[in-house]
Design a protein around this motif. Structure first.
Motif, PDB file in Angstrom:
ATOM      1  N   PRO A 149      48.171  43.122  35.149  1.00 15.13           N
ATOM      2  CA  PRO A 149      47.332  42.274  35.998  1.00 15.13           C
ATOM      3  C   PRO A 149      48.010  41.919  37.322  1.00 15.13           C
ATOM      4  N   GLU A 150      47.227  41.982  38.384  1.00 17.34           N
ATOM      5  CA  GLU A 150      47.719  41.598  39.698  1.00 17.34           C
ATOM      6  C   GLU A 150      46.665  40.731  40.362  1.00 17.34           C
ATOM      7  N   ALA A 154      43.177  42.038  31.315  1.00 17.30           N
ATOM      8  CA  ALA A 154      44.345  42.900  31.207  1.00 17.30           C
ATOM      9  C   ALA A 154      44.764  43.040  29.752  1.00 17.30           C
ATOM     10  N   GLU A 166      44.463  42.463  43.061  1.00 18.94           N
ATOM     11  CA  GLU A 166      43.551  43.409  42.424  1.00 18.94           C
ATOM     12  C   GLU A 166      42.369  42.650  41.808  1.00 18.94           C
ATOM     13  N   TRP A 167      42.670  41.559  41.135  1.00 22.60           N
ATOM     14  CA  TRP A 167      41.639  40.723  40.511  1.00 22.60           C
ATOM     15  C   TRP A 167      40.695  40.170  41.574  1.00 22.60           C
ATOM     16  N   GLU A 189      38.405  50.804  34.429  1.00 21.44           N
ATOM     17  CA  GLU A 189      39.808  50.569  34.773  1.00 21.44           C
ATOM     18  C   GLU A 189      40.006  50.526  36.280  1.00 21.44           C
ATOM     19  N   THR A 190      40.989  49.770  36.710  1.00 21.65           N
ATOM     20  CA  THR A 190      41.252  49.599  38.140  1.00 21.65           C
ATOM     21  C   THR A 190      41.575  50.908  38.832  1.00 21.65           C
ATOM     22  N   ARG A 191      42.111  51.894  38.124  1.00 26.38           N
ATOM     23  CA  ARG A 191      42.477  53.173  38.741  1.00 26.38           C
ATOM     24  C   ARG A 191      41.291  54.126  38.850  1.00 26.38           C
ATOM     25  N   SER A 223      42.781  46.284  33.421  1.00 28.01           N
ATOM     26  CA  SER A 223      44.058  46.728  33.969  1.00 28.01           C
ATOM     27  C   SER A 223      45.147  46.598  32.923  1.00 28.01           C
ATOM     28  N   ARG A 224      46.110  47.503  32.975  1.00 24.13           N
ATOM     29  CA  ARG A 224      47.267  47.387  32.081  1.00 24.13           C
ATOM     30  C   ARG A 224      48.217  46.312  32.611  1.00 24.13           C
ATOM     31  N   VAL A 226      36.413  44.693  35.055  1.00 22.33           N
ATOM     32  CA  VAL A 226      37.521  45.548  35.467  1.00 22.33           C
ATOM     33  C   VAL A 226      38.695  45.307  34.525  1.00 22.33           C
ATOM     34  N   TYR A 270      37.618  40.235  34.974  1.00 22.84           N
ATOM     35  CA  TYR A 270      38.803  41.086  35.068  1.00 22.84           C
ATOM     36  C   TYR A 270      39.655  40.745  33.866  1.00 22.84           C
TER      37      TYR A 270
END
Length: 123
Positions: free
Chosen positions: A77-78, A95, A81-82, A53-55, A74-75, A72, A93
């Motif tokens: 998507p950004e 989500a 971040e990707w 996860e991204t966090r 993520s809940r 990666v 990546y």
């Protein structure tokens, strides 16, 4: 599909996302392992694929240090971040909500290509 029986690590993924992802992956015959946190210098050669996860603390160090492909998760998507994850070495990546087609593509392009790549190299 050439992924059955392969080992997948879900690292530092929040419980609801991990459960959803685990259901999708185990339905494809993958062996699922989970870890709350993962250190960048910890050996992950025993896993064919890592979802993180991204966090996750130390995510970018993990991406640079592991020889296993890392996806990666993520809940939300950004784009930045990707891009950061891909620049640091992530193979993909994704989500939530996880879609079967997307996960199948990720599995085939990471785990599934290993056998085909080995065959091509031997030819």
């Amino acid at each position: 599909m050439l992924v059955q029986g392969k080992s997948v690590l879900l690292a530092g993924i929040e419980p609801m996302l991990a459960e959803d992802l685990s259901q999708h992956l185990s339905a494809r015959g993958l062996k699922i392992h989970e870890a709350e946190n993962i250190e960048p210098n910890e050996s992950r050669e025993k896993y064919d694929l890592v979802f993180c996860e991204t966090r996750q603390p130390g995510l970018f160090a993990l991406l640079r240090a592991t020889s296993s492909p890392v996806v990666v998760v993520s809940r939300v998507p950004e784009v930045n971040e990707w891009l950061d994850a891909m620049d640091a070495g992530a193979v993909d990546y994704c989500a939530a909500p996880f879609e079967r087609e997307q996960l199948d593509w990720i599995l085939e392009s990471t785990i599934g290509r290993g056998k085909a790549s080995s065959m091509a190299a031997a030819a």
